[in-house]
Design a protein around this motif. Structure first.
Motif, mmCIF file in Angstrom:
data_model
loop_
_atom_site.group_PDB
_atom_site.id
_atom_site.type_symbol
_atom_site.label_atom_id
_atom_site.label_comp_id
_atom_site.label_asym_id
_atom_site.label_seq_id
_atom_site.Cartn_x
_atom_site.Cartn_y
_atom_site.Cartn_z
ATOM 1 N N LEU A 23 0.825 -1.210 0.000
ATOM 2 C CA LEU A 23 0.000 0.000 0.000
ATOM 3 C C LEU A 23 0.862 1.264 0.000
ATOM 4 N N ARG A 24 1.936 1.260 0.804
ATOM 5 C CA ARG A 24 2.828 2.433 0.838
ATOM 6 C C ARG A 24 3.533 2.639 -0.503
ATOM 7 N N ASN A 25 3.943 1.558 -1.164
ATOM 8 C CA ASN A 25 4.576 1.668 -2.476
ATOM 9 C C ASN A 25 3.598 2.192 -3.520
ATOM 10 N N LEU A 74 -5.911 5.781 0.215
ATOM 11 C CA LEU A 74 -4.724 5.130 0.771
ATOM 12 C C LEU A 74 -4.195 5.874 1.993
ATOM 13 N N THR A 75 -4.208 7.199 1.946
ATOM 14 C CA THR A 75 -3.720 7.986 3.082
ATOM 15 C C THR A 75 -4.570 7.726 4.320
ATOM 16 N N GLU A 80 -5.335 4.340 9.642
ATOM 17 C CA GLU A 80 -6.198 3.588 10.551
ATOM 18 C C GLU A 80 -5.872 2.104 10.673
ATOM 19 N N ILE A 81 -4.989 1.566 9.845
ATOM 20 C CA ILE A 81 -4.699 0.134 9.910
ATOM 21 C C ILE A 81 -3.742 -0.197 11.044
ATOM 22 N N THR A 82 -3.778 -1.443 11.457
ATOM 23 C CA THR A 82 -2.886 -1.963 12.486
ATOM 24 C C THR A 82 -2.047 -3.066 11.858
ATOM 25 N N VAL A 83 -0.736 -2.885 11.873
ATOM 26 C CA VAL A 83 0.169 -3.882 11.301
ATOM 27 C C VAL A 83 0.413 -4.972 12.337
ATOM 28 N N VAL A 84 0.142 -6.207 11.945
ATOM 29 C CA VAL A 84 0.326 -7.353 12.831
ATOM 30 C C VAL A 84 1.606 -8.064 12.393
#
Length: 164
Positions: A23-25, A74-75, A80-84
């Motif tokens: 997503l960041r890319n 995307l921003t 709001e996402i949580t990286v597991v």
């Protein structure tokens, strides 16, 4: 007939580190590479005069709206996402980011990874944790049986392997 579309239900907020990187890319590619190119094309097309019949201008502006919309999405989503990125202590149980091998009633095996809704790809074996099959698997242990209701009827699977 109105154009109103009700907002789609929000997916889960969890994502794997690999999914976050994708997503960041994508955000970087759209904002730093593609948008400046399209902006330059629209700028050049605007110099040519009549914009109502200028295809580069019309389609360039349309593409800019699409890019801006995706960048906004995307921003907000990345905020709001949580990286597991931690593996669970109990590795005999199915949790988020697990690779699960299932065996159906016919003895055929299939392998899936449970991921967030932003990164699912069934052809690559990645199931959204919000899907019925993934929901049935979550919390189960090795050798447990699960049942999933499908349009063709109920399907039964046995969990053969769990990897992290």
């Amino acid at each position: 007939m109105s154009r109103y579309r009700p907002p789609r239900p929000r997916g889960s907020r969890y994502i794997t580190p690999e999914g976050e990187a994708v997503l960041r890319n994508e955000l970087r590619q759209l904002w730093k590479v593609e948008r400046p190119q399209v902006t330059a094309t629209v700028h050049e097309a605007a110099k040519n005069g009549d914009r109502s019949e200028n295809g580069d201008y019309i389609y360039g502006k349309k593409r800019l709206r699409e890019i801006d919309s995706r960048v906004r999405f995307l921003t907000k989503r990345l905020e709001e996402i949580t990286v597991v990125d931690e593996k669970p202590k109990d590795r005999d149980k199915v949790f988020f980011a697990a690779w699960v091998t299932l065996e159906d009633e016919d003895g055929e095996q299939s392998r899936y990874r449970i991921v967030g809704p932003d990164e699912f790809d069934v052809s690559a074996g990645k199931l959204s944790m919000d899907s019925p099959l993934a929901r049935a698997m979550l919390g189960k242990r090795l050798d447990d049986e699960i049942m999933v209701s499908t349009p063709k009827g109920d399907r039964y699977y046995a969990i053969v392997a769990i990897d992290y």
